[in-house]
Motif scaffolding. Structure first.
Motif, mmCIF file in Angstrom:
data_model
loop_
_atom_site.group_PDB
_atom_site.id
_atom_site.type_symbol
_atom_site.label_atom_id
_atom_site.label_comp_id
_atom_site.label_asym_id
_atom_site.label_seq_id
_atom_site.Cartn_x
_atom_site.Cartn_y
_atom_site.Cartn_z
ATOM 1 N N LEU A 33 0.817 -1.208 0.000
ATOM 2 C CA LEU A 33 0.000 0.000 0.000
ATOM 3 C C LEU A 33 0.857 1.267 0.000
ATOM 4 O O LEU A 33 0.560 2.217 -0.728
ATOM 5 N N GLU A 34 1.902 1.314 0.787
ATOM 6 C CA GLU A 34 2.710 2.525 0.864
ATOM 7 C C GLU A 34 3.429 2.800 -0.466
ATOM 8 O O GLU A 34 3.606 3.955 -0.857
ATOM 9 N N GLN A 77 2.142 2.018 -3.390
ATOM 10 C CA GLN A 77 1.086 2.558 -4.248
ATOM 11 C C GLN A 77 0.766 4.013 -3.910
ATOM 12 O O GLN A 77 0.513 4.829 -4.805
ATOM 13 N N ILE A 78 0.789 4.348 -2.628
ATOM 14 C CA ILE A 78 0.573 5.747 -2.239
ATOM 15 C C ILE A 78 1.671 6.624 -2.841
ATOM 16 O O ILE A 78 1.412 7.705 -3.376
ATOM 17 N N ALA A 79 2.909 6.150 -2.782
ATOM 18 C CA ALA A 79 4.028 6.913 -3.352
ATOM 19 C C ALA A 79 3.841 7.110 -4.849
ATOM 20 O O ALA A 79 4.052 8.211 -5.373
ATOM 21 N N LEU A 80 3.435 6.071 -5.549
ATOM 22 C CA LEU A 80 3.300 6.144 -7.000
ATOM 23 C C LEU A 80 2.109 6.994 -7.430
ATOM 24 O O LEU A 80 2.170 7.697 -8.437
ATOM 25 N N GLN A 94 -7.329 -3.474 1.519
ATOM 26 C CA GLN A 94 -6.348 -2.536 2.082
ATOM 27 C C GLN A 94 -6.981 -1.213 2.515
ATOM 28 O O GLN A 94 -6.297 -0.344 3.042
ATOM 29 N N ALA A 95 -8.286 -1.078 2.306
ATOM 30 C CA ALA A 95 -8.942 0.213 2.544
ATOM 31 C C ALA A 95 -8.840 0.658 3.999
ATOM 32 O O ALA A 95 -8.581 1.835 4.278
ATOM 33 N N ASP A 96 -9.041 -0.271 4.932
ATOM 34 C CA ASP A 96 -8.994 0.115 6.348
ATOM 35 C C ASP A 96 -7.610 0.624 6.744
ATOM 36 O O ASP A 96 -7.485 1.597 7.496
ATOM 37 N N TYR A 97 -6.567 -0.030 6.218
ATOM 38 C CA TYR A 97 -5.208 0.416 6.520
ATOM 39 C C TYR A 97 -4.951 1.787 5.912
ATOM 40 O O TYR A 97 -4.349 2.666 6.547
ATOM 41 N N LEU A 98 -5.427 2.002 4.680
ATOM 42 C CA LEU A 98 -5.272 3.312 4.044
ATOM 43 C C LEU A 98 -5.944 4.390 4.884
ATOM 44 O O LEU A 98 -5.355 5.452 5.136
ATOM 45 N N LEU A 116 11.130 5.260 1.002
ATOM 46 C CA LEU A 116 10.455 3.998 1.294
ATOM 47 C C LEU A 116 11.419 2.832 1.155
ATOM 48 O O LEU A 116 11.402 1.890 1.960
ATOM 49 N N ALA A 117 12.265 2.893 0.130
ATOM 50 C CA ALA A 117 13.250 1.829 -0.091
ATOM 51 C C ALA A 117 14.251 1.749 1.055
ATOM 52 O O ALA A 117 14.845 0.693 1.293
#
Length: 201
Positions: A17-18, A20-23, A44-48, A187-188
Motif C-alpha cells: 500500500l505505501e 502505491q501511495i508513493a506512486l 487494504q482500505a482500512d489500513y489506508l 520507502l526503499a
C-alpha cells in the motif's frame, strides 16, 4: 522517472500500500497538491484510512467496485480555501451544483454531490463529471479551459491538460516527479510513508 529510481521500483512489492501511495499520491503527500484520487484494493482500505487519519488527510469513498475502491484524498482546509474562489463557485453552479451547497463554507456537501456523480458515471459510463478537476485542485484557469474547449486544444498535457502558463505548469509537474522519486527512495530505505508528509523538496 530516473533510471536509479526505476530500478528501485522494479525491486519493490507493487502490491504494498505505501508503494502505491508513493506512486499515485506523491504530490499530495509532499504538500505540492492538496487532493488526489487513489485506487486501493478493498482489503487494504482500512489500513489506508488509518494512515490518512494519522497524516490528517481527509478522505471520501467515491466508488466501490468488486475488487477496488476509488477514494478522494484531500487536505480539507486548503481545499475549502480553493473552493472559496468565485471562479470555482461559478463553475460548480454552472455544472448543476446547488447554490446553497456551493455557498456554504463547509465543502462536505460539494464532495458528497461529486461522489454521487462519480459513482453514477462509474456504474453507467454516462455523464462524466468534468468538474472533477476542481476536486483534484487543478488550477481554475485550466479547468475553465478544459470545459470551454471540451477537453481539446490544450497547450500541454502532464498531470492535467494545461490551457495557460505552460512554463509554470511544466515546472510544477517536474516537482511532482521529483516528489515521487524522493518518496520512493525513502520507502526503499525503510521509512514509513506517514513520516514523509510535507517532505522538503
Amino acid at each position: 522517472m530516473s533510471q536509479e529510481i526505476f530500478e528501485i521500483v522494479k525491486q519493490m512489492n507493487l502490491d504494498n500500500l505505501e508503494v502505491q501511495i508513493a506512486l499515485q499520491c506523491a504530490p499530495l503527500i509532499s504538500g505540492l497538491r492538496f487532493s488526489n484520487l487513489f485506487n486501493v484494493n478493498n482489503e487494504q482500505a482500512d489500513y489506508l484510512i488509518s494512515l490518512m487519519n494519522e497524516m490528517h488527510i481527509s478522505w471520501k469513498i467515491l466508488f466501490r467496485g468488486k475488487e477496488k475502491l476509488t477514494m478522494l484524498l484531500y487536505k480539507k482546509d486548503i481545499l475549502e480555501n480553493y473552493f472559496s474562489d468565485i471562479r470555482v463557485k461559478n463553475i460548480l453552479k454552472n455544472s448543476g451544483y446547488e447554490k446553497n451547497i456551493v455557498d456554504e463554507e463547509d465543502i462536505s456537501g460539494l464532495i458528497d454531490t461529486f461522489a454521487d456523480r462519480y459513482c453514477c458515471y462509474m456504474q453507467t459510463k454516462k455523464y462524466f463529471p468534468h468538474e472533477m478537476g476542481l476536486f483534484l485542485g487543478y488550477p481554475v484557469e485550466d479547468v475553465e479551459g478544459y470545459l470551454k474547449n471540451n477537453g481539446e486544444n490544450s497547450l500541454y498535457t502532464g498531470y492535467w491538460k494545461v490551457y495557460e502558463d505552460v512554463a509554470a505548469k511544466s515546472s510544477l509537474f517536474k516537482r511532482f516527479e521529483k516528489a515521487k522519486e524522493q518518496i520512493i527512495w525513502f520507502l526503499a530505505q525503510g521509512v514509513s510513508i506517514k513520516n514523509l508528509e510535507n517532505i522538503a523538496l
